[in-house]
Design an enzyme around this catalytic site. Structure first.
Site, PDB file in Angstrom:
ATOM      1  N   ILE A  35     -14.821   3.903 -28.808  1.00 37.64           N
ATOM      2  CA  ILE A  35     -13.321   4.416 -27.898  1.00 37.64           C
ATOM      3  C   ILE A  35     -12.064   4.626 -28.687  1.00 37.64           C
ATOM      4  O   ILE A  35     -11.329   5.581 -27.903  1.00 37.64           O
ATOM      5  CB  ILE A  35     -13.360   3.298 -26.318  1.00 37.64           C
ATOM      6  N   ASN A  91     -18.300  -5.106 -39.804  1.00 36.78           N
ATOM      7  CA  ASN A  91     -17.123  -6.288 -40.212  1.00 36.78           C
ATOM      8  C   ASN A  91     -17.640  -7.491 -39.798  1.00 36.78           C
ATOM      9  O   ASN A  91     -18.744  -7.768 -38.812  1.00 36.78           O
ATOM     10  CB  ASN A  91     -15.833  -5.515 -39.528  1.00 36.78           C
ATOM     11  N   VAL A 100     -15.423  -7.629 -31.479  1.00 38.82           N
ATOM     12  CA  VAL A 100     -16.770  -7.653 -30.705  1.00 38.82           C
ATOM     13  C   VAL A 100     -17.706  -8.331 -31.307  1.00 38.82           C
ATOM     14  O   VAL A 100     -18.105  -7.898 -32.319  1.00 38.82           O
ATOM     15  CB  VAL A 100     -16.827  -6.324 -29.942  1.00 38.82           C
ATOM     16  N   HIS A 104     -22.982  -4.348 -34.909  1.00 45.27           N
ATOM     17  CA  HIS A 104     -22.739  -3.822 -35.004  1.00 45.27           C
ATOM     18  C   HIS A 104     -22.272  -2.662 -36.783  1.00 45.27           C
ATOM     19  O   HIS A 104     -21.393  -2.797 -37.342  1.00 45.27           O
ATOM     20  CB  HIS A 104     -21.613  -2.832 -33.789  1.00 45.27           C
TER      21      HIS A 104
HETATM   22  P1  5GP Z   1     -15.134  -3.929 -34.480  1.00 45.79           P
HETATM   23  O1  5GP Z   1     -13.955  -4.120 -34.567  1.00 45.79           O
HETATM   24  O2  5GP Z   1     -15.406  -4.940 -34.036  1.00 45.79           O
HETATM   25  O3  5GP Z   1     -15.819  -4.054 -35.844  1.00 45.79           O
HETATM   26  O4  5GP Z   1     -15.763  -2.728 -33.569  1.00 45.79           O
HETATM   27  C1  5GP Z   1     -15.826  -2.903 -32.582  1.00 45.79           C
HETATM   28  C2  5GP Z   1     -15.280  -1.082 -32.215  1.00 45.79           C
HETATM   29  O5  5GP Z   1     -15.747  -1.596 -30.597  1.00 45.79           O
HETATM   30  C3  5GP Z   1     -13.948  -0.472 -32.807  1.00 45.79           C
HETATM   31  O6  5GP Z   1     -13.669   0.599 -32.682  1.00 45.79           O
HETATM   32  C4  5GP Z   1     -13.849  -0.461 -30.644  1.00 45.79           C
HETATM   33  O7  5GP Z   1     -13.131   0.298 -31.128  1.00 45.79           O
HETATM   34  C5  5GP Z   1     -14.728  -0.164 -30.039  1.00 45.79           C
HETATM   35  N1  5GP Z   1     -15.264  -0.797 -28.927  1.00 45.79           N
HETATM   36  C6  5GP Z   1     -14.473  -1.490 -28.322  1.00 45.79           C
HETATM   37  N2  5GP Z   1     -14.106  -1.818 -26.562  1.00 45.79           N
HETATM   38  C7  5GP Z   1     -14.986  -0.610 -26.290  1.00 45.79           C
HETATM   39  C8  5GP Z   1     -15.223   0.727 -25.243  1.00 45.79           C
HETATM   40  O8  5GP Z   1     -15.089  -0.296 -24.037  1.00 45.79           O
HETATM   41  N3  5GP Z   1     -16.261   1.221 -25.294  1.00 45.79           N
HETATM   42  C9  5GP Z   1     -16.402   1.772 -26.867  1.00 45.79           C
HETATM   43  N4  5GP Z   1     -17.348   2.759 -26.818  1.00 45.79           N
HETATM   44  N5  5GP Z   1     -16.232   1.175 -28.042  1.00 45.79           N
HETATM   45  C10 5GP Z   1     -15.320   0.498 -27.895  1.00 45.79           C
END
Ligand code: 5GP
Ligand code: ZN
Length: 118
Positions: A35, A91, A100, A104
């Site tokens: 997103i 991460n 999150v 991933h």
């Molecule tokens: P992290 O910071 O945990 O490594 O990555 C989480 C990723 O999830 C971030 O790059 C963030 O932009 C993405 N993200 C968070 N909420 C959403 C969402 O509702 N939809 C999508 N498609 N991506 C999301």
């Protein structure tokens, strides 16, 4: 379908409770566009199984985690930058910026990426 973990954003995407632009699906993994993209292509590749962090990965998860990489490679081909190059990163916990807590891979491509990352 009900989210496997109702507190988990990515389980809700898996269950179709939150919309996402899905670009890849297999028996073990799905991928969708981030997103808040950090590159021309920024795709998040997740296992169907809820695993909170890399610290929670067990030997039983090895095939599932491996499938995230074959998914990333297939998406890079589909997006057209497999030969040119791209980055895949996961991460783990706060110091690395994990927000999150459902593991991933970030697949980033379509521009030159510098190293080391911030
Ligand atoms: P992290 O910071 O945990 O490594 O990555 C989480 C990723 O999830 C971030 O790059 C963030 O932009 C993405 N993200 C968070 N909420 C959403 C969402 O509702 N939809 C999508 N498609 N991506 C999301
Ligand atoms: Zn989850």
């Amino acid at each position: 379908m009900t989210a496997a973990n109702p507190d988990c954003l990515f389980c809700k995407i898996l269950a179709g409770e939150i919309p996402a632009e899905i670009v890849y699906e297999s028996d073990t993994a799905i991928a969708f566009r981030d997103i808040n993209p950090q590159a021309p292509t920024h795709v998040v590749v997740i296992p169907r199984k809820h695993i909170a962090t890399i610290n929670d990965v067990t030997p039983d998860d090895e095939a599932v985690v491996g499938s995230l990489y074959s998914a990333a490679g297939a998406i890079a081909v589909a997006e057209g930058f497999a030969d040119e190059g791209y980055r895949v990163v996961m991460n783990c916990n706060a110091a690395a910026g994990q927000t999150v807590f459902h593991i991933h891979l970030h697949l980033l491509g379509g521009r030159t990426l510098t190293w080391p990352p911030g």
